[in-house]
Design an enzyme around this catalytic site. Sequence first.
Site, PDB file in Angstrom:
ATOM      1  N   SER A  48       0.852  -1.205   0.000  1.00  0.00           N
ATOM      2  CA  SER A  48       0.000   0.000   0.000  1.00  0.00           C
ATOM      3  C   SER A  48       0.882   1.248   0.000  1.00  0.00           C
ATOM      4  O   SER A  48       2.099   1.155   0.226  1.00  0.00           O
ATOM      5  CB  SER A  48      -0.903   0.003   1.244  1.00  0.00           C
ATOM      6  OG  SER A  48      -0.104   0.243   2.401  1.00  0.00           O
ATOM      7  N   ASP A  81      -1.375  -1.712  -3.905  1.00  0.00           N
ATOM      8  CA  ASP A  81      -2.730  -1.753  -3.349  1.00  0.00           C
ATOM      9  C   ASP A  81      -3.254  -0.313  -3.186  1.00  0.00           C
ATOM     10  O   ASP A  81      -2.554   0.545  -2.625  1.00  0.00           O
ATOM     11  CB  ASP A  81      -2.650  -2.456  -1.974  1.00  0.00           C
ATOM     12  CG  ASP A  81      -4.003  -2.775  -1.385  1.00  0.00           C
ATOM     13  OD1 ASP A  81      -4.970  -2.950  -2.143  1.00  0.00           O
ATOM     14  OD2 ASP A  81      -4.084  -2.878  -0.137  1.00  0.00           O
ATOM     15  N   ASP A 103      -7.171   3.325  -7.655  1.00  0.00           N
ATOM     16  CA  ASP A 103      -8.429   3.425  -6.906  1.00  0.00           C
ATOM     17  C   ASP A 103      -8.983   4.838  -7.029  1.00  0.00           C
ATOM     18  O   ASP A 103      -8.637   5.733  -6.269  1.00  0.00           O
ATOM     19  CB  ASP A 103      -8.197   3.063  -5.445  1.00  0.00           C
ATOM     20  CG  ASP A 103      -9.510   3.091  -4.658  1.00  0.00           C
ATOM     21  OD1 ASP A 103     -10.552   3.433  -5.247  1.00  0.00           O
ATOM     22  OD2 ASP A 103      -9.478   2.770  -3.459  1.00  0.00           O
ATOM     23  N   HIS A 179     -13.277  -2.535   4.608  1.00  0.00           N
ATOM     24  CA  HIS A 179     -11.940  -2.700   5.179  1.00  0.00           C
ATOM     25  C   HIS A 179     -11.991  -2.693   6.708  1.00  0.00           C
ATOM     26  O   HIS A 179     -12.908  -2.139   7.286  1.00  0.00           O
ATOM     27  CB  HIS A 179     -11.023  -1.575   4.687  1.00  0.00           C
ATOM     28  CG  HIS A 179     -10.713  -1.673   3.227  1.00  0.00           C
ATOM     29  ND1 HIS A 179     -11.340  -0.889   2.288  1.00  0.00           N
ATOM     30  CD2 HIS A 179      -9.861  -2.478   2.543  1.00  0.00           C
ATOM     31  CE1 HIS A 179     -10.870  -1.213   1.079  1.00  0.00           C
ATOM     32  NE2 HIS A 179      -9.984  -2.164   1.209  1.00  0.00           N
ATOM     33  N   HIS A 210     -12.028  -6.916  -2.116  1.00  0.00           N
ATOM     34  CA  HIS A 210     -11.299  -6.233  -1.037  1.00  0.00           C
ATOM     35  C   HIS A 210     -12.000  -6.509   0.288  1.00  0.00           C
ATOM     36  O   HIS A 210     -13.105  -7.049   0.328  1.00  0.00           O
ATOM     37  CB  HIS A 210     -11.272  -4.726  -1.309  1.00  0.00           C
ATOM     38  CG  HIS A 210     -10.250  -4.349  -2.330  1.00  0.00           C
ATOM     39  ND1 HIS A 210      -9.148  -3.587  -2.038  1.00  0.00           N
ATOM     40  CD2 HIS A 210     -10.155  -4.666  -3.646  1.00  0.00           C
ATOM     41  CE1 HIS A 210      -8.421  -3.439  -3.130  1.00  0.00           C
ATOM     42  NE2 HIS A 210      -9.009  -4.077  -4.134  1.00  0.00           N
ATOM     43  N   GLY A 211     -11.362  -6.088   1.365  1.00  0.00           N
ATOM     44  CA  GLY A 211     -11.999  -6.184   2.686  1.00  0.00           C
ATOM     45  C   GLY A 211     -12.411  -7.598   3.034  1.00  0.00           C
ATOM     46  O   GLY A 211     -13.509  -7.827   3.546  1.00  0.00           O
ATOM     47  N   ILE A 254      -6.495  -9.739   1.918  1.00  0.00           N
ATOM     48  CA  ILE A 254      -6.529  -9.989   3.364  1.00  0.00           C
ATOM     49  C   ILE A 254      -5.367  -9.253   4.034  1.00  0.00           C
ATOM     50  O   ILE A 254      -4.199  -9.557   3.769  1.00  0.00           O
ATOM     51  CB  ILE A 254      -6.433 -11.512   3.653  1.00  0.00           C
ATOM     52  CG1 ILE A 254      -7.635 -12.241   3.027  1.00  0.00           C
ATOM     53  CG2 ILE A 254      -6.347 -11.773   5.155  1.00  0.00           C
ATOM     54  CD1 ILE A 254      -7.590 -13.758   3.143  1.00  0.00           C
TER      55      ILE A 254
HETATM   56  P1  13P Z   1      -9.133  -6.258   5.127  1.00  0.00           P
HETATM   57  O1  13P Z   1      -9.138  -4.973   5.916  1.00  0.00           O
HETATM   58  O2  13P Z   1     -10.443  -6.962   5.249  1.00  0.00           O
HETATM   59  O3  13P Z   1      -7.997  -7.135   5.490  1.00  0.00           O
HETATM   60  O4  13P Z   1      -8.982  -5.869   3.587  1.00  0.00           O
HETATM   61  C1  13P Z   1      -7.721  -5.635   3.035  1.00  0.00           C
HETATM   62  C2  13P Z   1      -7.790  -4.999   1.690  1.00  0.00           C
HETATM   63  O5  13P Z   1      -8.817  -4.924   1.038  1.00  0.00           O
HETATM   64  C3  13P Z   1      -6.527  -4.488   1.136  1.00  0.00           C
HETATM   65  O6  13P Z   1      -6.732  -3.823  -0.079  1.00  0.00           O
HETATM   66  O1  G3H Z   2      -7.045  -1.570   2.219  1.00  0.00           O
HETATM   67  C1  G3H Z   2      -6.078  -1.191   2.830  1.00  0.00           C
HETATM   68  C2  G3H Z   2      -5.080  -2.183   3.304  1.00  0.00           C
HETATM   69  O2  G3H Z   2      -5.542  -2.882   4.432  1.00  0.00           O
HETATM   70  C3  G3H Z   2      -3.761  -1.522   3.551  1.00  0.00           C
HETATM   71  O3  G3H Z   2      -3.805  -0.745   4.715  1.00  0.00           O
HETATM   72  O4  G3H Z   2      -3.207   1.487   3.849  1.00  0.00           O
HETATM   73  O5  G3H Z   2      -3.050   0.970   6.295  1.00  0.00           O
HETATM   74  O6  G3H Z   2      -1.408  -0.019   4.676  1.00  0.00           O
HETATM   75  P1  G3H Z   2      -2.809   0.507   4.875  1.00  0.00           P
HETATM   76 ZN    ZN Z   3      -8.621  -2.818  -0.174  1.00  0.00          ZN
END
Ligand code: 13P
Ligand code: G3H
Ligand code: ZN
Length: 316
Positions: A48, A81, A103, A179, A210-211, A254
């Site tokens: 990310s 990500d 995104d 998320h 996602h999520g 995940i």
């Molecule tokens: P979670 O918060 O459910 O782990 O989702 C992660 C995610 O979508 C990262 O892009």
């Molecule tokens: O969707 C987001 C991911 O869980 C990554 O989280 O942006 O805090 O690294 P982050």
């Molecule tokens: Zn995500």
Amino acid sequence: MIVTTAQLFKHAYGKYAVGAYNINNAEQAMGLFKGCIQSQAPFIIQISKGARKYTDKRMLEAIIRAAAEIFPESIFAVHLDHGDEETCYDCINSGFFSSVMIDASHDPFDQNVAITKRVVDAAHKKGISVEAELGMLGGVEEDIKVEEGHAMLTNPAEAEEFVKKTGCDSLACAIGTSHGAFKFKGRQSLHFDVLEKIKTRLPGFPLVMHGSSSVPQDEVKRINAAGGQIKDSMGVDPKEYLPAAKLGVTKVNIDTDGRLVWTRVHREFFRDKPGEFDFRPPGKIFIEEYAKFIASRNELLGSANQLADLRKSLSR
Ligand code: 13P
Ligand code: G3H
Ligand code: ZN
């Protein structure tokens, strides 16, 4: 071995989903690679914007390259990500990423199309594939917070139009997840009806969920028993991963679950050993526990034991 995300999707589509796991440091990387080797699964490493900033983007790249040497059997892709346009271009030009996610789901449809199309044009010139997002998940993404009631499920007709107009390679769809650790109040199920409609309009096209953390309640209980205060958490039922995969979900994201493993291990360790201040003993426990967790998710995703067949299909 680093491969393209497209190669992983081609092998998985309609049969299983590839786990996409976020990493931020060496311990997560070690646990992830170990767990994927234990379960003989291909995987996607997600980075990310926050992870790139946490230490330094070059640090993560070096960790991943080192892990690939330590675990030569591994087959994985490297993915950005939740990128913005600028970060996408940075990753596309880095020569290290297999795919990027743009995104722009918080922008109006036409603007999302225009931004995504620009990123697709730049990425495809370098053989990199692009994940885009349509619809809005609830929860927290970096600095953007979407209230539960304002999350919008993906409209299947719009999804078809969006993919045609942008040329993106996979699509993150909002089908009821969000998320973080607080995904559902009451109803805990994916919107399979929406997913089915999207698949009908986009047959053979890889979808992304996602999520997808399951927020294991035994994990949360242990965290709270060791001083944590995580209340009313709820995640995706992991038994729904495979049915979703059969409907075209090829990548399941995940991250939160891994943070819960980390929190449980470290809270329990320092509760039980209050005089300890060496971070390596709990770090070692975390690596092993995270590896176990990853292997268990790969079983549920159907990606476990796919490595040998994938290797064969890559050499054809
Ligand atoms: P979670 O918060 O459910 O782990 O989702 C992660 C995610 O979508 C990262 O892009
Ligand atoms: O969707 C987001 C991911 O869980 C990554 O989280 O942006 O805090 O690294 P982050
Ligand atoms: Zn995500």
